[in-house]
Design a protein around this motif. Structure first.
Motif, PDB file in Angstrom:
ATOM      1  N   LYS A 158      -6.967 -15.042   1.678  1.00 47.95           N
ATOM      2  CA  LYS A 158      -7.714 -14.056   0.881  1.00 47.95           C
ATOM      3  C   LYS A 158      -7.802 -14.514  -0.576  1.00 47.95           C
ATOM      4  O   LYS A 158      -6.910 -15.174  -1.094  1.00 47.95           O
TER       5      LYS A 158
ATOM      6  N   ASP B 241       2.319  -2.603   0.840  1.00 50.97           N
ATOM      7  CA  ASP B 241       1.713  -2.344  -0.475  1.00 50.97           C
ATOM      8  C   ASP B 241       2.752  -2.428  -1.579  1.00 50.97           C
ATOM      9  O   ASP B 241       2.528  -3.065  -2.625  1.00 50.97           O
TER      10      ASP B 241
ATOM     11  N   TYR C 223      -6.447  -2.577 -14.915  1.00 45.01           N
ATOM     12  CA  TYR C 223      -5.406  -1.875 -14.168  1.00 45.01           C
ATOM     13  C   TYR C 223      -5.284  -0.437 -14.649  1.00 45.01           C
ATOM     14  O   TYR C 223      -4.228   0.036 -15.018  1.00 45.01           O
TER      15      TYR C 223
ATOM     16  N   GLN D  88      -8.763 -11.970  -2.772  1.00 44.81           N
ATOM     17  CA  GLN D  88      -8.375 -10.696  -3.364  1.00 44.81           C
ATOM     18  C   GLN D  88      -7.885  -9.777  -2.263  1.00 44.81           C
ATOM     19  O   GLN D  88      -8.253  -9.929  -1.108  1.00 44.81           O
ATOM     20  N   ILE D  89      -7.021  -8.838  -2.633  1.00 45.13           N
ATOM     21  CA  ILE D  89      -6.481  -7.888  -1.672  1.00 45.13           C
ATOM     22  C   ILE D  89      -6.515  -6.501  -2.276  1.00 45.13           C
ATOM     23  O   ILE D  89      -6.697  -6.341  -3.492  1.00 45.13           O
ATOM     24  N   VAL D  90      -6.329  -5.482  -1.450  1.00 44.32           N
ATOM     25  CA  VAL D  90      -6.254  -4.098  -1.904  1.00 44.32           C
ATOM     26  C   VAL D  90      -4.900  -3.544  -1.489  1.00 44.32           C
ATOM     27  O   VAL D  90      -4.532  -3.601  -0.315  1.00 44.32           O
ATOM     28  N   CYS D  91      -4.161  -3.033  -2.464  1.00 41.52           N
ATOM     29  CA  CYS D  91      -2.847  -2.441  -2.216  1.00 41.52           C
ATOM     30  C   CYS D  91      -2.851  -1.008  -2.719  1.00 41.52           C
ATOM     31  O   CYS D  91      -3.032  -0.773  -3.925  1.00 41.52           O
TER      32      CYS D  91
ATOM     33  N   ARG E 217      -5.633  -0.160  -4.921  1.00 39.42           N
ATOM     34  CA  ARG E 217      -5.812  -0.973  -6.126  1.00 39.42           C
ATOM     35  C   ARG E 217      -6.184  -2.396  -5.731  1.00 39.42           C
ATOM     36  O   ARG E 217      -5.492  -3.030  -4.933  1.00 39.42           O
ATOM     37  N   GLN E 218      -7.264  -2.893  -6.317  1.00 36.54           N
ATOM     38  CA  GLN E 218      -7.725  -4.242  -6.002  1.00 36.54           C
ATOM     39  C   GLN E 218      -6.982  -5.262  -6.845  1.00 36.54           C
ATOM     40  O   GLN E 218      -6.888  -5.145  -8.065  1.00 36.54           O
TER      41      GLN E 218
ATOM     42  N   GLU F 263      -6.858  -9.287  -7.729  1.00 36.80           N
ATOM     43  CA  GLU F 263      -7.604 -10.537  -7.646  1.00 36.80           C
ATOM     44  C   GLU F 263      -6.693 -11.720  -7.957  1.00 36.80           C
ATOM     45  O   GLU F 263      -5.582 -11.563  -8.454  1.00 36.80           O
TER      46      GLU F 263
ATOM     47  N   ARG G 123      -2.185  -9.658   5.689  1.00 33.41           N
ATOM     48  CA  ARG G 123      -2.803  -9.041   4.514  1.00 33.41           C
ATOM     49  C   ARG G 123      -3.257 -10.077   3.487  1.00 33.41           C
ATOM     50  O   ARG G 123      -4.284  -9.881   2.827  1.00 33.41           O
TER      51      ARG G 123
END
Length: 573
Positions: free
Chosen positions: A47, A130, A555, A49-52, A55-56, A58, A43
């Motif tokens: 990277k 997540d 957020y 940025q990630i998405v959990c 929710r993105q 950065e 995951r």
């Protein structure tokens, strides 16, 4: 009978099967845990940025380094949701409201929702990943905000130089805290330890309690109320002041009268709001009474943010100038040894915020007039009266030569000069007319700002004192020189005064390390525990609040608040 028995057995079997389907399979749970490091690594590795959970996130470098150091093992979770340490970390995030922060900036609701879902049987590897990543990011971000603030002041104000602590290895510190189960201690150490910060943070809790109880009512506008006068607004004023400035006496015989007890409370209120403390209830006093508790809470939160921008080590001896309060304090080993009024920059020539070491004191200084002041302030006067220069002992030299000869001002056609063409430099002799007075305190900086005496002594009697071109004019310059040099052999008050009287320009090196902090606080709590508020004279609060909103908006939430619209006039009640 046998048929009934068989039917019951069938029913029991179906129920057991259904129950087993709802229970998590031990092998599947074990499988989830064993594959977590691989899933976390996939995951986040490589990277930006990630998405959990939708929710993105950065700037994930902190997260990558934290998990890399622990071979991508989960930090906070088990197959049943948050571990005991994870629950404790989430509780610490919930406590961020005491710091003036929004828990949603650190994903708290989403963390709790994911945890509740897993505990209720909605178990999947992705949900656990997540949950773990969101809590790690929330904790790391919270630590950074505690230690450095949420906003970089230099981005929103060109006249604000940050003196925050040096960059830290956040990933290593968070990782070590996870391993040692010492996150609470790490977060507690992140905030400023200065008593002034702690007092202001306590005041935030007090004002939130006032808010929960309904705050205070508004006072109707009207004519000013003086001692002994009756006014129908007096009961409402008593009630308002009892919330923040009590006790307020309320004799039955004078419920509508501005009596001695109420005057005392009014004076306390005026003093801690930077108004002239005369006990008269005028428009400015009413206006300040009507600033809502919500606005005062925001004001406290903004100034807590400003505290976090400061270096944690202040030094043994230092000077604090609070620009918004027009004041200076000298501090030695935590105790205020001298305080005075100061004059700060006008609104169009703001005094910048920065800190620097005090290096020299000059007695009987020359004044090399800055070009901006020369062309904007002096040139219009000189055009009307060229004799102004001689009367004020100001000499003219060519700007093209550092050591060129003095030029007779009467040989210059001043009418031809303007801001874009002014090939001269002006220099004023030491003396009673010198704009710097008799003493100058030098702290080399990029803004060319220093502290100095002033021949305009009458200005120090005014309540609001924004009259300079950016430098700090001192009410008690000799006393400050004595305080700064008190540990320097040969420079007592008598020697300083006699040198000034001699008229000889004398430069004294300041050998002790004494920092000068030019700060901008519109809310603070003094050593007596009194909460003070001041007018935002340079309109610096509003841009900061907008910047903080932008941090929180990233957020989920955008808040809309008013910071009030205070305009405090000189010597107004």
């Amino acid at each position: 009978m046998r048929k009934k028995y068989r039917a019951r057995l069938v029913l029991l079997g179906v129920s057991l099967a259904a129950l087993l389907m709802l229970m998590p399979d031990e092998r599947s749970c074990a499988g989830i845990i064993s594959e977590m490091p691989m899933r976390i690594r996939t995951r986040i590795e490589g990277k930006t940025q990630i998405v959990c959970a939708g929710r993105q996130i950065e700037n994930v470098s902190w997260i990558q380094r934290i998990y890399e150091a622990r071979q991508y093992r989960p930090a906070w979770t088990t197959d049943m949701g948050l571990s005991e340490s994870g629950q404790a970390a989430a509780a610490l995030l919930a406590g961020c409201i005491q710091e003036g922060f929004d828990p949603e900036t650190y994903h708290l609701s989403l963390i709790r929702s994911l945890d509740a879902g897993i505990r209720n049987g909605i178990v999947s590897p992705d949900r656990i990943v997540d949950l773990d990543l969101l809590l790690t990011h929330g904790v790391a971000l919270y630590y950074v905000h505690l230690s450095r603030g949420r906003v970089n002041p230099e981005v929103i104000d060109a006249f604000w130089a940050s003196s925050a602590r040096p960059d830290q290895d956040v990933a290593s510190m968070i990782g070590e805290a996870i391993e040692r189960d010492s996150l609470s201690d790490l977060l507690a150490s992140a905030s400023p330890a200065h008593p002034g910060f702690r007092r202001l943070r306590d005041a935030l809790g007090m004002y939130r309690n006032i808010q929960e109880k309904g705050g205070w009512g508004q006072i109707a506008s009207g004519e000013k109320i003086q001692s002994g006068e009756n006014d129908p607004r007096i009961p409402a004023i008593r009630k308002r002041l009892a919330v923040t400035d009590g006790p307020v006496t309320n004799p039955k015989s004078a419920t509508h009268m501005l009596d001695a007890g109420l005057i005392g409370a009014v004076k306390r209120f005026q003093k801690r709001h930077g108004l002239h403390p005369d006990g008269v209830i005028g428009p400015q006093t009413i206006q300040n009474m009507n600033v809502s508790v919500e606005d005062r809470i925001r004001q406290i939160e903004l100034n807590l943010e400003r505290w976090r921008w400061l270096n944690r080590e202040w030094g043994k001896r230092y000077l604090i100038v609070n620009i918004a309060d027009y004041s200076l304090e000298a501090v030695d080993e935590g105790k205020v040894t001298l305080d005075m009024r100061v004059i700060v920059g006008q609104t169009y020539r703001r005094t910048p915020v920065f800190s620097e070491r005090l290096r020299y004191i000059t007695l009987n200084p020359f004044w090399n007039v800055p070009k901006k002041i020369a062309v904007e302030d002096k040139l219009p006067i000189i055009k009307k009266d060229p004799g102004y220069l001689l009367k004020n002992h100001i000499h003219v030299y060519s700007a093209r030569e550092d050591n060129g000869p003095e030029i007779n001002p009467y040989t210059i056609d001043w009418s031809r000069l303007h801001a874009d063409y002014f090939p001269y430099r002006l220099k004023q002799d030491p003396g009673a007319r010198n704009a710097l007075g008799r003493i100058k305190f030098l702290l080399p900086n990029k803004y060319a700002i220093y502290l100095h005496d002033s021949p305009q002594r009458e200005l120090f009697r005014r309540t609001t004192r924004g009259y300079s071109s950016g430098c700090i004019r001192l009410e008690k310059p000799v006393e400050l020189a004595v305080e700064v040099l008190k540990n320097t052999p040969g420079w007592n008050q008598a020697k300083i005064v006699s040198t000034i009287q001699s008229g000889v320009t004398t430069v004294i090196p300041v050998k002790e390390e004494i920092m000068v902090y030019l700060l901008y606080w519109t809310a603070w709590v003094d050593e007596t525990g009194t909460i003070n508020f001041r007018e935002d004279i340079y309109d610096r609060d509003r841009p900061l609040w907008i910047a903080i909103q932008d941090v929180d908006k990233a957020y989920e939430r955008m808040k809309e608040v008013s910071l009030g619209n205070l305009v405090i006039k000189p010597d107004a009640s």
